[in-house]
Write a protein that holds these residues in place. Structure first.
Motif, PDB file in Angstrom:
ATOM      1  N   GLU A  11      42.649  36.906  37.872  1.00  0.00           N
ATOM      2  CA  GLU A  11      41.539  36.748  38.819  1.00  0.00           C
ATOM      3  C   GLU A  11      41.090  38.109  39.342  1.00  0.00           C
ATOM      4  OE1 GLU A  11      40.663  34.610  43.147  1.00  0.00           O
ATOM      5  OE2 GLU A  11      42.127  33.730  41.766  1.00  0.00           O
ATOM      6  N   ALA A  12      42.043  39.001  39.570  1.00  0.00           N
ATOM      7  CA  ALA A  12      41.719  40.309  40.130  1.00  0.00           C
ATOM      8  C   ALA A  12      40.861  41.147  39.186  1.00  0.00           C
ATOM      9  CB  ALA A  12      43.001  41.060  40.478  1.00  0.00           C
ATOM     10  N   ILE A  13      41.140  41.086  37.881  1.00  0.00           N
ATOM     11  CA  ILE A  13      40.403  41.928  36.935  1.00  0.00           C
ATOM     12  C   ILE A  13      39.185  41.217  36.347  1.00  0.00           C
ATOM     13  CG2 ILE A  13      42.414  43.326  36.366  1.00  0.00           C
ATOM     14  CD1 ILE A  13      41.186  40.947  33.735  1.00  0.00           C
ATOM     15  N   ALA A  14      38.899  40.006  36.793  1.00  0.00           N
ATOM     16  CA  ALA A  14      37.778  39.228  36.258  1.00  0.00           C
ATOM     17  C   ALA A  14      36.436  39.963  36.310  1.00  0.00           C
ATOM     18  CB  ALA A  14      37.675  37.890  36.987  1.00  0.00           C
ATOM     19  N   PRO A  15      36.165  40.787  37.353  1.00  0.00           N
ATOM     20  CA  PRO A  15      34.865  41.461  37.399  1.00  0.00           C
ATOM     21  C   PRO A  15      34.684  42.557  36.341  1.00  0.00           C
ATOM     22  CG  PRO A  15      35.841  41.319  39.595  1.00  0.00           C
ATOM     23  CD  PRO A  15      36.912  40.970  38.612  1.00  0.00           C
ATOM     24  N   GLY A  38      47.971  44.437  31.288  1.00  0.00           N
ATOM     25  CA  GLY A  38      48.230  43.259  30.478  1.00  0.00           C
ATOM     26  C   GLY A  38      47.148  42.204  30.654  1.00  0.00           C
ATOM     27  N   ALA A  39      46.695  42.007  31.886  1.00  0.00           N
ATOM     28  CA  ALA A  39      45.629  41.034  32.144  1.00  0.00           C
ATOM     29  C   ALA A  39      44.322  41.463  31.492  1.00  0.00           C
ATOM     30  CB  ALA A  39      45.438  40.861  33.650  1.00  0.00           C
ATOM     31  N   LEU A  40      44.077  42.759  31.489  1.00  0.00           N
ATOM     32  CA  LEU A  40      42.865  43.287  30.853  1.00  0.00           C
ATOM     33  C   LEU A  40      42.903  43.064  29.343  1.00  0.00           C
ATOM     34  CD1 LEU A  40      40.304  44.764  31.799  1.00  0.00           C
ATOM     35  CD2 LEU A  40      41.470  46.922  31.321  1.00  0.00           C
ATOM     36  N   LEU A  41      44.091  43.221  28.781  1.00  0.00           N
ATOM     37  CA  LEU A  41      44.258  42.947  27.351  1.00  0.00           C
ATOM     38  C   LEU A  41      43.969  41.483  27.041  1.00  0.00           C
ATOM     39  CD1 LEU A  41      47.434  44.911  26.214  1.00  0.00           C
ATOM     40  CD2 LEU A  41      45.252  44.839  24.996  1.00  0.00           C
ATOM     41  N   GLU A  42      44.501  40.601  27.856  1.00  0.00           N
ATOM     42  CA  GLU A  42      44.302  39.171  27.641  1.00  0.00           C
ATOM     43  C   GLU A  42      42.839  38.783  27.819  1.00  0.00           C
ATOM     44  OE1 GLU A  42      46.893  36.750  29.947  1.00  0.00           O
ATOM     45  OE2 GLU A  42      48.719  37.754  29.259  1.00  0.00           O
ATOM     46  N   LYS A  43      42.144  39.447  28.709  1.00  0.00           N
ATOM     47  CA  LYS A  43      40.734  39.139  28.955  1.00  0.00           C
ATOM     48  C   LYS A  43      39.871  39.513  27.754  1.00  0.00           C
ATOM     49  CE  LYS A  43      37.157  39.797  32.517  1.00  0.00           C
ATOM     50  NZ  LYS A  43      36.040  40.382  31.763  1.00  0.00           N
ATOM     51  N   GLY A  44      40.308  40.533  27.001  1.00  0.00           N
ATOM     52  CA  GLY A  44      39.562  40.928  25.817  1.00  0.00           C
ATOM     53  C   GLY A  44      38.474  41.945  26.067  1.00  0.00           C
TER      54      GLY A  44
END
Length: 237
Positions: A11-15, A38-44
Motif C-alpha cells: 500500500e505504501a509504494i502504490a503511488p 521487495g514490494a516494488l519488485l512485486e508491483k512490477g
C-alpha cells in the motif's frame, strides 16, 4: 487524528509509477529498506532511475531490482564494490545507464534539493572526467565545480523507530542517506522497526521530522508487515 502509518509495504509504494526517480537509502545493509524494495519488485514498476550509495550487492535488494531489468539508470558513488556482479554484467551489456557521483557530493546534492539551494561549488572532481560539461570557478585560489540539486520523486528509507506523525530516529550507521533523501523527495516512505506513541521519541534524537515523511510501515523481526501498525492503540493524543 493524523496518522501516516500504513498496514503494508504494498500500500505504501502504490503511488510509485513507471519512470519514477527513486532515492533508496542504505550503506551496505545498514538502513536498506529491503521490504519496500521487495514490494516494488512485486508491483512490477519499471524504467526507474535509482539514486543510492552503491549499485547493489549479491542478488537481493537493489541488485534484485537491477536483475529484473526494472532500472533504466542508476546514480551512485560505488557501482563496483564487492558482490556487485549484477550491475557489472548489465553495464557491460549496455543495459543500464550510470551517473557516477562522489559520495559527499551525492549527499550534498540531495540536501541542496531539500533546503532549496540552487546548487553549490565543491572542489571534489575538479580536473576529472566527472567535471566535464559543468561550470568551474576559481575562488580564493582554489578550483571548484558547480553541482546542481538532486530532486527525487520518492525516497525509500528505513529507520529504527517512528511515531504516527512520521518523526523518525535511526540506529547507528543506518543514519546515512535517509535524512537527506527524505528532504529531497516529493514523497517519502519509511519502514521502521518499532512505532512509539506520540511523545515517546526524544525530540533531541529525532533526525527526520515528520514533515518530510508521507508514509511509514512497521516491520516485524521476521520481516513481515505488521497489521498492528495501523491500530490507534499504538498512539496517544
Amino acid at each position: 487524528m493524523i496518522s501516516k502509518i500504513l498496514p503494508c509495504c504494498a500500500e505504501a509504494i502504490a503511488p510509485i509509477q513507471d519512470g519514477a526517480h527513486i532515492a533508496i537509502g542504505g550503506f551496505g545493509g545498514a538502513g536498506m529498506p529491503e521490504a519496500l524494495i521487495g514490494a516494488l519488485l512485486e508491483k512490477g514498476t519499471r524504467d526507474l532511475t535509482v539514486i543510492t550509495n552503491n549499485a547493489g550487492q549479491g542478488d537481493t535488494g537493489i541488485a534484485a531490482l537491477l536483475n529484473a531489468r526494472r532500472v533504466r539508470k542508476i546514480v551512485c558513488s560505488y557501482p563496483r564494490m564487492a558482490g556487485a556482479h549484477v550491475f557489472e554484467a548489465l553495464y557491460r551489456q549496455r543495459a543500464i545507464e550510470l551517473e557516477l557521483v562522489p559520495q559527499g557530493t551525492l549527499a550534498e546534492r540531495l540536501r541542496a534539493a531539500g533546503v532549496g539551494l540552487g546548487g553549490f561549488f565543491t572542489p571534489t572532481s575538479y580536473g576529472t572526467l566527472l567535471a566535464k560539461g559543468k561550470e568551474t570557478r576559481e575562488l580564493n585560489g582554489r578550483h571548484y565545480v558547480f553541482e546542481t540539486p538532486l530532486f527525487v520523486d520518492f525516497a525509500l528509507i528505513h529507520a529504527q523507530a517512528g511515531d504516527r506523525w512520521g518523526n523518525l530516529v535511526y540506529r547507528n550507521t543506518a543514519r546515512n542517506f535517509g535524512p537527506v533523501m527524505a528532504m529531497a523527495a516529493r514523497h517519502t516512505i519509511a519502514t521502521v522497526s518499532e512505532i512509539r506513541e506520540l511523545g515517546g521519541l526524544n525530540p533531541e534524537a529525532i533526525v527526520t521530522p515528520g514533515i518530510f515523511v508521507d508514509a511509514i510501515v512497521l516491520r516485524t523481526e521476521s520481516g513481515a508487515d505488521s497489521l498492528e501498525a495501523s491500530r490507534p492503540a499504538l498512539t496517544t493524543e
